[in-house]
Design an enzyme around this catalytic site. Structure first.
Site, PDB file in Angstrom:
ATOM      1  N   ASP A  16       0.832  -1.207   0.000  1.00  0.00           N
ATOM      2  CA  ASP A  16       0.000   0.000   0.000  1.00  0.00           C
ATOM      3  C   ASP A  16       0.870   1.262   0.000  1.00  0.00           C
ATOM      4  OD1 ASP A  16      -2.296   1.462   0.004  1.00  0.00           O
ATOM      5  OD2 ASP A  16      -2.773   1.147   2.107  1.00  0.00           O
ATOM      6  N   GLY A  17       0.360   2.293  -0.651  1.00  0.00           N
ATOM      7  CA  GLY A  17       1.017   3.608  -0.591  1.00  0.00           C
ATOM      8  C   GLY A  17       1.604   4.086  -1.908  1.00  0.00           C
ATOM      9  N   TRP A  21       2.818   7.933  -2.582  1.00  0.00           N
ATOM     10  CA  TRP A  21       4.234   8.122  -2.972  1.00  0.00           C
ATOM     11  C   TRP A  21       4.302   8.993  -4.222  1.00  0.00           C
ATOM     12  CZ3 TRP A  21       7.245   7.188  -7.249  1.00  0.00           C
ATOM     13  CH2 TRP A  21       8.634   7.106  -7.063  1.00  0.00           C
ATOM     14  N   ARG A  29      -0.519   8.678 -10.451  1.00  0.00           N
ATOM     15  CA  ARG A  29      -0.619   7.486  -9.602  1.00  0.00           C
ATOM     16  C   ARG A  29       0.088   6.272 -10.224  1.00  0.00           C
ATOM     17  NH1 ARG A  29      -4.046   7.095  -5.517  1.00  0.00           N
ATOM     18  NH2 ARG A  29      -4.215   4.868  -5.935  1.00  0.00           N
ATOM     19  N   HIS A  33       2.866   3.034  -9.041  1.00  0.00           N
ATOM     20  CA  HIS A  33       2.817   1.576  -9.267  1.00  0.00           C
ATOM     21  C   HIS A  33       4.089   1.101  -9.974  1.00  0.00           C
ATOM     22  CE1 HIS A  33      -1.183   1.743  -7.769  1.00  0.00           C
ATOM     23  NE2 HIS A  33      -1.729   2.268  -8.842  1.00  0.00           N
ATOM     24  N   LEU A 127      11.363 -20.592  -3.807  1.00  0.00           N
ATOM     25  CA  LEU A 127      10.333 -19.711  -3.247  1.00  0.00           C
ATOM     26  C   LEU A 127       9.091 -19.787  -4.121  1.00  0.00           C
ATOM     27  CD1 LEU A 127       9.336 -17.188  -1.514  1.00  0.00           C
ATOM     28  CD2 LEU A 127      10.349 -15.769  -3.310  1.00  0.00           C
TER      29      LEU A 127
END
Ligand code: FPP
Length: 242
Positions: A16-17, A21, A29, A33, A127
């Protein structure tokens, strides 16, 4: 190494954020991302280095379709680009990628990229990186309930045999252990429809850092904080069996 340091087996992150940022830098925006993808790269590297087995990232919620179309398009484009650019490096690091969410509403291209990244990385075994994409927990639980109810209606299962394990096995996370640690960046302290069932005994960590500023060191700090926690699973310290 994982056992010695008592590090989490499964970490899940609400990234989030990105928007804030970008705003702080007078950017659009979507640029937040784009910067967020660098953090994804960093935490994947850190997860491999720390011997984490599962990393789940909340990349796009079912609710996110309601954002301005330009932003939705930018996230979809970013997903495709990232998958194309990173597939080889992810394989090299031993990262198996799985996409968790409903395969609806996506363009053909996004569906192709999902297929591409899952097939390319299928044999990796260091992973497992799970990208929650068009995911929401209530929807996941709803689909599971429907599925179980249909099994009962067909006479394949008795209603009395429905237990926690049956429910877990019908969720999108059926093959994944519950998260040990859930991180949400940017100072917000809520789950936002993410892994509601699976989070029952998770530890939570809420750093103020905005997602694009969350790098390898911040991830290491989150693990360090987890190692200091005393997980009791509703028991008392002396009789906990992990
Ligand atoms: C939340 O920040 C972030 C998102 C909804 C999207 C996350 C997407 C990425 C990091 C990039 C795509 C991911 C991959 C794996 C390629 P926000 O926009 O809600 O931030 P705000 O709360 O500050 O507005």
């Amino acid at each position: 190494m994982a056992e010695q340091r008592n590090i989490p087996r499964h970490i899940a992150i609400i990234m989030d954020g990105n928007g804030r940022w970008a705003k702080q830098r007078n950017k659009e925006r979507y640029e937040g991302h784009i910067a967020g993808v660098d953090s994804v790269r960093a935490v994947v590297r850190a997860a491999v280095r720390n011997g984490i087995s599962y990393l789940t990232l909340y990349a796009f919620s079912t609710e996110n379709w309601g954002r301005p179309q330009a932003e939705v398009d930018a996230i979809m484009e970013l997903f495709c680009k990232t998958v194309m650019n990173e597939a080889e490096e992810l394989c090299r690091q031993g990262v198996k990628v799985q996409i968790m969410g409903e395969r609806t509403r996506f363009s053909e291209r996004v569906l192709e990229m999902i297929d591409h990244i899952e097939r390319t990385t299928a044999a990796a075994d260091r992973l497992t990186l799970i990208l929650a994409f068009n995911y929401s927990s209530r929807r996941e639980i709803t689909l599971a309930v429907r599925d179980i109810a249909a099994n009962v209606a067909r006479g394949e299962m008795a209603a009395e045999s429905i237990d926690e394990e049956v429910i877990s096995q019908h969720l999108m996370t059926a093959s994944t252990p519950d998260p040990d640690l859930i991180i949400r960046t940017s100072g917000e302290c809520r789950l936002s429809n993410f892994l509601l069932w699976q989070a029952s005994y998770a530890e939570f960590y809420f750093p103020e850092t905005l997602w694009p500023d969350f790098g390898e060191e911040a991830f290491d700090r989150a693990i360090e904080a987890y190692t200091q926690r005393d997980r009791r699973y509703g028991l008392v310290t002396d009789n906990v069996i992990e």
